[in-house]
Design a protein around this motif. Structure first.
Motif, PDB file in Angstrom:
ATOM      1  N   GLY A 181      30.298  -6.210  23.356  1.00  0.00           N
ATOM      2  CA  GLY A 181      29.737  -5.276  24.324  1.00  0.00           C
ATOM      3  C   GLY A 181      28.749  -4.283  23.765  1.00  0.00           C
ATOM      4  N   VAL A 182      28.365  -4.436  22.500  1.00  0.00           N
ATOM      5  CA  VAL A 182      27.361  -3.539  21.914  1.00  0.00           C
ATOM      6  C   VAL A 182      25.997  -3.930  22.485  1.00  0.00           C
ATOM      7  CG1 VAL A 182      26.348  -2.693  19.762  1.00  0.00           C
ATOM      8  CG2 VAL A 182      28.778  -3.337  19.843  1.00  0.00           C
ATOM      9  N   LYS A 183      25.143  -2.943  22.737  1.00  0.00           N
ATOM     10  CA  LYS A 183      23.818  -3.170  23.307  1.00  0.00           C
ATOM     11  C   LYS A 183      22.739  -3.036  22.236  1.00  0.00           C
ATOM     12  CE  LYS A 183      25.663  -3.550  27.363  1.00  0.00           C
ATOM     13  NZ  LYS A 183      25.811  -4.890  27.982  1.00  0.00           N
ATOM     14  N   PRO A 184      21.617  -3.751  22.397  1.00  0.00           N
ATOM     15  CA  PRO A 184      20.534  -3.646  21.405  1.00  0.00           C
ATOM     16  C   PRO A 184      19.908  -2.262  21.405  1.00  0.00           C
ATOM     17  CG  PRO A 184      19.812  -4.925  23.303  1.00  0.00           C
ATOM     18  CD  PRO A 184      21.287  -4.701  23.476  1.00  0.00           C
ATOM     19  N   ALA A 185      19.571  -1.748  20.198  1.00  0.00           N
ATOM     20  CA  ALA A 185      18.953  -0.426  20.076  1.00  0.00           C
ATOM     21  C   ALA A 185      17.863  -0.424  19.014  1.00  0.00           C
ATOM     22  CB  ALA A 185      20.013   0.626  19.747  1.00  0.00           C
ATOM     23  N   GLY A 186      17.250  -1.598  18.811  1.00  0.00           N
ATOM     24  CA  GLY A 186      16.159  -1.691  17.852  1.00  0.00           C
ATOM     25  C   GLY A 186      14.831  -1.365  18.501  1.00  0.00           C
ATOM     26  N   GLU A 187      13.775  -1.968  17.990  1.00  0.00           N
ATOM     27  CA  GLU A 187      12.429  -1.700  18.504  1.00  0.00           C
ATOM     28  C   GLU A 187      12.162  -2.526  19.757  1.00  0.00           C
ATOM     29  OE1 GLU A 187      10.272  -0.819  14.199  1.00  0.00           O
ATOM     30  OE2 GLU A 187      10.409  -2.895  14.939  1.00  0.00           O
ATOM     31  N   ASN A 188      11.535  -1.886  20.753  1.00  0.00           N
ATOM     32  CA  ASN A 188      11.074  -2.573  21.964  1.00  0.00           C
ATOM     33  C   ASN A 188      12.195  -3.314  22.684  1.00  0.00           C
ATOM     34  OD1 ASN A 188       8.359  -1.771  21.353  1.00  0.00           O
ATOM     35  ND2 ASN A 188       8.254  -3.453  19.877  1.00  0.00           N
ATOM     36  N   GLY A 189      13.381  -2.699  22.717  1.00  0.00           N
ATOM     37  CA  GLY A 189      14.495  -3.281  23.440  1.00  0.00           C
ATOM     38  C   GLY A 189      15.183  -4.435  22.734  1.00  0.00           C
ATOM     39  N   THR A 190      14.844  -4.679  21.475  1.00  0.00           N
ATOM     40  CA  THR A 190      15.466  -5.760  20.712  1.00  0.00           C
ATOM     41  C   THR A 190      16.586  -5.207  19.844  1.00  0.00           C
ATOM     42  OG1 THR A 190      14.078  -5.555  18.714  1.00  0.00           O
ATOM     43  CG2 THR A 190      13.161  -6.802  20.575  1.00  0.00           C
ATOM     44  N   TRP A 191      17.212  -6.101  19.086  1.00  0.00           N
ATOM     45  CA  TRP A 191      18.247  -5.704  18.131  1.00  0.00           C
ATOM     46  C   TRP A 191      17.649  -5.278  16.790  1.00  0.00           C
ATOM     47  CZ3 TRP A 191      23.433  -5.361  19.074  1.00  0.00           C
ATOM     48  CH2 TRP A 191      23.916  -5.922  20.239  1.00  0.00           C
ATOM     49  N   LEU A 192      16.346  -5.489  16.593  1.00  0.00           N
ATOM     50  CA  LEU A 192      15.781  -5.432  15.247  1.00  0.00           C
ATOM     51  C   LEU A 192      14.806  -4.272  15.055  1.00  0.00           C
ATOM     52  CD1 LEU A 192      15.009  -9.235  14.776  1.00  0.00           C
ATOM     53  CD2 LEU A 192      17.134  -7.991  14.279  1.00  0.00           C
ATOM     54  N   GLN A 193      14.786  -3.765  13.838  1.00  0.00           N
ATOM     55  CA  GLN A 193      13.732  -2.879  13.372  1.00  0.00           C
ATOM     56  C   GLN A 193      13.039  -3.576  12.206  1.00  0.00           C
ATOM     57  OE1 GLN A 193      14.727   0.623  11.011  1.00  0.00           O
ATOM     58  NE2 GLN A 193      13.118   1.804  12.031  1.00  0.00           N
ATOM     59  N   GLN A 194      11.754  -3.819  12.349  1.00  0.00           N
ATOM     60  CA  GLN A 194      11.023  -4.505  11.285  1.00  0.00           C
ATOM     61  C   GLN A 194      10.830  -3.589  10.077  1.00  0.00           C
ATOM     62  OE1 GLN A 194       7.545  -7.177  12.067  1.00  0.00           O
ATOM     63  NE2 GLN A 194       6.427  -5.675  10.839  1.00  0.00           N
ATOM     64  N   VAL A 195      11.071  -4.152   8.897  1.00  0.00           N
ATOM     65  CA  VAL A 195      10.880  -3.423   7.647  1.00  0.00           C
ATOM     66  C   VAL A 195       9.936  -4.256   6.777  1.00  0.00           C
ATOM     67  CG1 VAL A 195      11.986  -2.415   5.622  1.00  0.00           C
ATOM     68  CG2 VAL A 195      13.215  -2.477   7.808  1.00  0.00           C
ATOM     69  N   LYS A 196       8.769  -3.711   6.482  1.00  0.00           N
ATOM     70  CA  LYS A 196       7.771  -4.422   5.677  1.00  0.00           C
ATOM     71  C   LYS A 196       7.903  -3.995   4.217  1.00  0.00           C
ATOM     72  CE  LYS A 196       2.810  -5.259   5.059  1.00  0.00           C
ATOM     73  NZ  LYS A 196       1.437  -4.931   5.546  1.00  0.00           N
ATOM     74  N   PHE A 197       8.379  -4.921   3.409  1.00  0.00           N
ATOM     75  CA  PHE A 197       8.525  -4.650   1.982  1.00  0.00           C
ATOM     76  C   PHE A 197       7.248  -5.030   1.230  1.00  0.00           C
ATOM     77  CE2 PHE A 197      13.123  -5.339   2.965  1.00  0.00           C
ATOM     78  CZ  PHE A 197      13.560  -4.080   2.580  1.00  0.00           C
ATOM     79  N   ARG A 198       6.923  -4.242   0.232  1.00  0.00           N
ATOM     80  CA  ARG A 198       5.862  -4.589  -0.705  1.00  0.00           C
ATOM     81  C   ARG A 198       6.450  -4.694  -2.104  1.00  0.00           C
ATOM     82  NH1 ARG A 198       0.041  -2.150  -0.321  1.00  0.00           N
ATOM     83  NH2 ARG A 198       0.003  -3.956   1.104  1.00  0.00           N
ATOM     84  N   ARG A 199       6.286  -5.863  -2.685  1.00  0.00           N
ATOM     85  CA  ARG A 199       6.706  -6.102  -4.058  1.00  0.00           C
ATOM     86  C   ARG A 199       5.485  -5.942  -4.957  1.00  0.00           C
ATOM     87  NH1 ARG A 199       9.632 -11.742  -5.974  1.00  0.00           N
ATOM     88  NH2 ARG A 199      10.470 -11.011  -7.974  1.00  0.00           N
ATOM     89  N   ALA A 200       5.532  -4.993  -5.858  1.00  0.00           N
ATOM     90  CA  ALA A 200       4.377  -4.665  -6.702  1.00  0.00           C
ATOM     91  C   ALA A 200       4.636  -5.075  -8.144  1.00  0.00           C
ATOM     92  CB  ALA A 200       4.092  -3.163  -6.633  1.00  0.00           C
ATOM     93  N   PHE A 201       3.589  -5.627  -8.763  1.00  0.00           N
ATOM     94  CA  PHE A 201       3.659  -6.085 -10.152  1.00  0.00           C
ATOM     95  C   PHE A 201       2.591  -5.364 -10.972  1.00  0.00           C
ATOM     96  CE2 PHE A 201       5.136  -9.477  -7.446  1.00  0.00           C
ATOM     97  CZ  PHE A 201       6.250  -9.976  -8.098  1.00  0.00           C
ATOM     98  N   ILE A 202       2.912  -5.099 -12.220  1.00  0.00           N
ATOM     99  CA  ILE A 202       1.975  -4.425 -13.114  1.00  0.00           C
ATOM    100  C   ILE A 202       1.075  -5.449 -13.808  1.00  0.00           C
ATOM    101  CG2 ILE A 202       3.507  -4.413 -15.135  1.00  0.00           C
ATOM    102  CD1 ILE A 202       1.369  -1.435 -14.053  1.00  0.00           C
ATOM    103  N   GLN A 203      -0.197  -5.118 -13.919  1.00  0.00           N
ATOM    104  CA  GLN A 203      -1.153  -5.967 -14.620  1.00  0.00           C
ATOM    105  C   GLN A 203      -1.984  -5.093 -15.564  1.00  0.00           C
ATOM    106  OE1 GLN A 203      -1.487  -9.306 -14.237  1.00  0.00           O
ATOM    107  NE2 GLN A 203       0.079  -9.457 -12.639  1.00  0.00           N
ATOM    108  N   ASN A 204      -2.197  -5.583 -16.761  1.00  0.00           N
ATOM    109  CA  ASN A 204      -3.151  -4.954 -17.682  1.00  0.00           C
ATOM    110  C   ASN A 204      -2.894  -3.462 -17.887  1.00  0.00           C
ATOM    111  OD1 ASN A 204      -4.560  -7.470 -17.707  1.00  0.00           O
ATOM    112  ND2 ASN A 204      -5.559  -6.883 -15.779  1.00  0.00           N
ATOM    113  N   GLY A 205      -1.642  -3.096 -18.118  1.00  0.00           N
ATOM    114  CA  GLY A 205      -1.306  -1.698 -18.321  1.00  0.00           C
ATOM    115  C   GLY A 205      -1.518  -1.265 -19.772  1.00  0.00           C
ATOM    116  N   THR A 206      -2.212  -0.154 -19.960  1.00  0.00           N
ATOM    117  CA  THR A 206      -2.421   0.386 -21.306  1.00  0.00           C
ATOM    118  C   THR A 206      -2.131   1.884 -21.305  1.00  0.00           C
ATOM    119  OG1 THR A 206      -4.782   0.847 -20.932  1.00  0.00           O
ATOM    120  CG2 THR A 206      -4.195  -1.319 -21.829  1.00  0.00           C
ATOM    121  N   LEU A 207      -1.586   2.368 -22.417  1.00  0.00           N
ATOM    122  CA  LEU A 207      -1.307   3.794 -22.595  1.00  0.00           C
ATOM    123  C   LEU A 207      -1.565   4.157 -24.054  1.00  0.00           C
ATOM    124  CD1 LEU A 207       1.747   5.779 -21.214  1.00  0.00           C
ATOM    125  CD2 LEU A 207       0.911   6.153 -23.524  1.00  0.00           C
ATOM    126  N   SER A 208      -2.372   5.174 -24.271  1.00  0.00           N
ATOM    127  CA  SER A 208      -2.619   5.665 -25.626  1.00  0.00           C
ATOM    128  C   SER A 208      -2.502   7.179 -25.646  1.00  0.00           C
ATOM    129  CB  SER A 208      -4.011   5.242 -26.115  1.00  0.00           C
ATOM    130  OG  SER A 208      -5.027   5.764 -25.279  1.00  0.00           O
TER     131      SER A 208
END
Length: 543
Positions: free
Chosen positions: A82-109
């Motif tokens: 009997g639980v009702k949807p409470a996500g986005e736009n009347g749905t059950w879901l909230q979209q979560v956009k993940f960004r996976r970031a990778f390091i390239q050519n890192g230098t530190l002096s």
């Protein structure tokens, strides 16, 4: 005087709390609620865990088919109760956009120093989810723990000018801080925020252990992105101003301190004792790196049980648990599927158990209940961070979060600790609910584990919402009261390993009691006319 059914329920649960924790006056519940409490079914509890931790879900990693199977399963179960949807736009879901970031050519002096640095050994640079190309030069300064809590009598930035500089910090907190405050102040996001607030452009966290190796983000770091391309939630990035988060090993850090005429042990002892010791370092750093990205979509599942009060039903008590786990990874004893039965199929089963209790109650509490099954906890509490700051209901309408993460149902539940409850009035409901179930309430038995900041309730807390996370206490049936020892052995074999599947150690009666306890805590909050409040002067109280 004649009472309505709702008024009767309000009357019998509105009882006072005694002066000492663990001695709350016993609450009385209506026969309807007592009957509904008994309906938590250990057979169903086991079945929920067994499905969510089945090999066919392949560890429920966000963005995978297995995670989607978990989403579909919990939506079907919630609908059936009997639980009702409470996500986005009347749905059950909230979209979560993940960004996976990778390091390239890192230098530190370093300039002003004769150190020759090797990437991945002497230093590590974290990828940037927002700025793909970074070049930065800045003077160095040591800022202790990177903590700025003047109201608690400690500020590493007092008298230190770090505008345009790169600050060096070490992880830790003064001894005088409580376990939850320590966990909060040494959290990377808190450190980054304090640095940004004082004008720094970079943060480098320094190791004080000569035997440890730096952890390079070879598998990338995760953040949540807004629809406009900006960063919504990140544990390694705070703002465009702070362009660098890095790590130094012990050798580099010790050398820079010596160069400034300091002895590491003396500096660390002073700040541990609660006396800041911050100073400029006669050296600067030149840093350059590139970040590349992979984006993926996942979801939070949000359901609603509507409250009964015409006004208060527009306020919400959240019951949360994370739905994700680690997916497929490095094989251990020939198994590479990280099923996550305890972590956190058991917590999800507990929330489903709470929904079952509400399904058996005709007279709902005054406030509404949200069941929120979260993504990305294993990536750094990211799904909860996004929901708590971008909820699918008005942000100010959420009054509390009761979170369940790996309740560790491996032995009878005789005592509990309520991580975070000590900061707010939620301690009252915890004590009342625990007393009703004959459970004692104990302080955090493992303060060095920083458990308060390692699960989803912390995301609500830093967004100004009182929250807590119930964990096991130390009490055992044999009177030795050493459950921690048993849990430690269990953790070594099962925690974050493929062996955490349905064939492990379980006490489903303990799972039932967790669900009953968390239900009662949430129910008492939902029935109280007053919203939960932070304790006076508490560090988490929104100024």
């Amino acid at each position: 005087m004649k009472f309505t059914p709702i008024a009767k329920i309000s009357l019998i649960v509105a009882l006072s709390l005694s002066a000492y924790r663990g001695f709350a006056q016993q609450i009385k519940l209506s026969a309807e609620i007592e009957t509904a409490l008994s309906k938590v079914d250990t057979t169903q509890f086991k079945a929920d865990i067994a499905y969510l931790a089945d090999d066919k879900l392949k560890g429920r990693a966000p963005g995978t088919e297995g995670f989607q199977m978990a989403v579909d399963y919990v939506v079907k179960r919630l609908k059936s109760m009997g639980v009702k949807p409470a996500g986005e736009n009347g749905t059950w879901l909230q979209q979560v956009k993940f960004r996976r970031a990778f390091i390239q050519n890192g230098t530190l002096s370093l300039t002003g120093s004769n150190l020759s640095l090797k990437a991945g050994v002497d230093y590590v640079i974290m990828p940037n989810p927002y700025l793909p190309d970074v070049k930065l030069s800045g003077q160095l300064a040591f800022a202790g723990y990177g903590a700025s809590e003047p109201e608690l009598g400690y500020d590493d930035y007092a008298g230190l000018d770090v505008k345009g500089k790169i600050v060096l910090v070490t992880r830790g907190a003064p001894d005088k801080f409580s376990s939850s405050v320590s966990a909060h102040t040494m959290n990377a996001t808190t450190i980054l925020k304090a640095a940004a607030d004082h004008g720094a452009v970079g943060v480098i966290i320094c190791s004080v252990d000569s035997t440890s190796r730096l952890n390079s983000p070879r598998n990338g770091t995760y953040s949540v992105m807004n629809t406009d391309g900006s960063v919504a939630i990140s544990r390694t990035y705070y703002s465009p101003q702070v362009k660098v988060l890095g790590l130094f090993n012990y050798t580099v850090f010790n050398s820079l301190l010596q160069q400034s005429g300091k002895i590491m042990q003396a500096v660390l002892a002073q700040i541990k004792g609660g006396q800041p010791n911050s100073f400029a370092i006669n050296s600067s750093a030149d840093i350059a790196y590139t970040s590349t990205y992979q984006d993926l979509i996942s979801y939070n599942v949000v359901g609603k049980i509507e409250g009964s009060d015409p006004k208060l039903k527009n306020e919400y008590v959240v019951h949360s648990a994370h739905l994700d786990h680690l997916g497929i990874g490095k094989p251990v004893e020939g198994d590479s599927i990280y099923n996550g039965a305890h972590d956190n199929a058991s917590g999800v089963a507990s929330v489903l158990g709470i929904a079952k209790i509400y399904d058996g109650i005709k007279h709902k509490p005054k406030r509404s209940i949200l069941t929120v099954l979260l993504t990305g906890e294993e990536l750094g509490d990211l799904g909860s961070g996004y929901f708590a700051s971008h909820p699918t209901v008005p942000v100010k309408s959420i009054v509390a979060d009761v979170n369940t993460d790996m309740p560790t149902i491996i032995a009878p539940l005789l005592s509990v600790t309520a991580l975070g409850a000590e900061h707010s009035s939620l301690a009252t409901q915890v004590d009342q609910a625990a007393a009703y179930l004959n459970l004692s309430v104990e302080p955090d038995p493992e303060p060095k584990q920083a458990r308060f900041t390692r699960s989803d309730q912390y995301s609500f807390v830093v967004n100004g919402i009182p929250a807590l996370h119930i964990k096991y206490g130390s009490k055992t049936a044999d009177g030795k009261n050493n459950l921690n020892d048993f849990v430690a052995k269990w953790r070594t074999k099962y925690y974050h390993k493929p062996q955490d599947d349905i064939n492990g150690i379980f006490d489903f009666a303990a799972g039932k009691k967790y669900a009953q306890l968390n239900f009662l805590i949430g129910y008492l909050i939902a029935q109280d006319d007053a919203r939960p409040t932070w304790n006076k002067g508490d560090i988490f109280k929104v100024k």
